[in-house]
Scaffold this active site. Structure first.
Site, short mmCIF file in Angstrom:
data_model
loop_
_atom_site.label_atom_id
_atom_site.label_comp_id
_atom_site.label_asym_id
_atom_site.label_seq_id
_atom_site.Cartn_x
_atom_site.Cartn_y
_atom_site.Cartn_z
N SER A 194 -3.35 2.83 41.09
CA SER A 194 -4.52 3.27 40.63
C SER A 194 -5.77 3.64 41.44
O SER A 194 -6.41 4.22 41.46
CB SER A 194 -4.81 2.31 39.22
OG SER A 194 -4.07 2.40 38.15
N THR A 243 -3.99 -3.44 32.34
CA THR A 243 -2.43 -3.40 32.38
C THR A 243 -1.82 -4.80 32.16
O THR A 243 -2.49 -5.55 31.73
CB THR A 243 -1.95 -2.68 33.81
OG1 THR A 243 -0.68 -2.61 33.67
CG2 THR A 243 -2.27 -4.06 34.68
N LYS A 281 -3.29 -6.07 27.45
CA LYS A 281 -3.58 -4.81 26.76
C LYS A 281 -4.11 -5.30 25.29
O LYS A 281 -4.87 -4.85 24.73
CB LYS A 281 -2.68 -3.87 26.83
CG LYS A 281 -2.44 -3.04 28.19
CD LYS A 281 -1.68 -1.98 27.74
CE LYS A 281 -1.49 -1.31 29.50
NZ LYS A 281 -0.93 0.29 29.04
N ASP A 340 -2.71 5.64 26.21
CA ASP A 340 -1.69 5.23 26.48
C ASP A 340 -0.88 6.31 25.75
O ASP A 340 0.17 6.88 26.43
CB ASP A 340 -1.16 3.82 26.37
CG ASP A 340 -1.42 2.95 27.49
OD1 ASP A 340 -1.57 3.50 28.55
OD2 ASP A 340 -1.33 1.82 26.99
N GLY A 352 10.70 -3.23 23.96
CA GLY A 352 9.45 -4.16 24.12
C GLY A 352 8.46 -3.92 22.99
O GLY A 352 8.73 -3.10 22.36
N ALA A 353 7.95 -4.78 22.75
CA ALA A 353 6.74 -4.81 21.78
C ALA A 353 5.41 -5.22 22.10
O ALA A 353 4.66 -5.88 21.22
CB ALA A 353 7.38 -5.67 20.51
N GLY A 364 1.61 -4.45 24.34
CA GLY A 364 0.55 -3.26 24.11
C GLY A 364 0.84 -1.88 24.25
O GLY A 364 0.68 -1.03 23.75
N ALA A 365 1.58 -1.71 25.45
CA ALA A 365 2.05 -0.38 25.74
C ALA A 365 3.10 0.02 24.86
O ALA A 365 3.12 1.32 24.14
CB ALA A 365 2.72 -0.60 27.15
#
Length: 241
Positions: free
Chosen positions: A21, A66, A70, A106, A130-131, A133-134
């Site tokens: 970033s 990140t 999140k 996102d 996965g569960a 924020g993303a």
């Protein structure tokens, strides 16, 4: 340009050593002739509240957020825009005269990345690993594309079940599954498999889930972008995905 007047931006996460970033944003600032700087901030979970306070105190214009912050950062903000409020997760914080507003881009970015690769979600079976924020952003965005089904796979099954329940009644079958020995079968039956965990950031990381049943009909997506080819993607590519 006088450095004492530059606008400061950054990214908060743990870890942040991998992030590209700063290179991306500082190049954009330079190209646009903006007197601004973008820096990474390594923020352990126990320092998150203090770090958010620092955004106000130091006059930082905004930060990206990140893993693993999140979801947990939400309680420290003043206001959320609609997408972030719906998801309960934030990837961008903008300071508006000291009022911290959380945004989530996102989901839009994820769907746009698939469209650029001509990958259609509609009518297909999707597995999300996965569960956090993303994953929340990906699941909600994918559901809007009308897939045949979405299966959320996570080591902590109740967390996946809670996320699946948020989308019940929306027209897409959304279920949860544990990341155990049977996940190989779950992945084998899907069309698109998306890794939303941090596994892959470090050189020795295992794949987030087994790829033994992956074939040329599968599309594998990894939200870990550095390195560009994670073990998950390499193994899938070897099997023709």
């Amino acid at each position: 340009m006088k450095d004492e007047k530059f606008a400061l931006y950054g990214i908060i996460g743990c870890p942040v050593g991998h992030t590209l970033s700063p290179a991306l944003h500082n190049a954009a600032f330079s190209a646009l002739g903006m007197n601004a700087r973008y820096v990474p901030f390594h923020v352990p979970a126990e320092n998150l509240a203090a770090a958010v306070g620092g955004i106000r105190g130091l006059g930082i214009r905004g930060v990206n957020v990140t893993a693993p912050h999140k979801v947990s950062v939400v309680e420290h903000l003043d206001r959320l825009e609609p997408a972030a409020e719906r998801l309960g997760a934030v990837n961008t914080i903008h300071s508006e005269d000291g009022v911290l507003v959380g945004y989530n881009t996102d989901g839009r970015g994820f769907i746009e990345s698939l469209r650029r690769e001509k990958v259609e979600v509609a009518g297909r079976h999707v597995v999300v690993i996965g569960a956090g924020g993303a994953a929340r952003a990906v699941v909600h965005a994918a559901a809007l594309e009308k897939p045949a089904s979405i299966t959320i796979v996570n080591r902590t099954l109740p967390k996946a079940e809670k996320l699946a329940a948020e989308l019940s009644g929306g027209g897409t079958a959304v279920t949860a599954a544990p990341l155990d020995g049977n996940v190989d079968t779950v992945i084998g039956k899907c069309d698109i498999c998306i890794n939303c965990t941090p596994l892959g950031l470090r050189p020795g990381d295992p794949a987030p889930a087994p790829t033994g049943r992956v074939t040329e009909r599968h599309v594998l997506v990894d939200l870990v972008y550095n390195p560009p080819q994670t073990r998950f993607l390499r193994e899938g590519k070897m099997r023709g995905a």
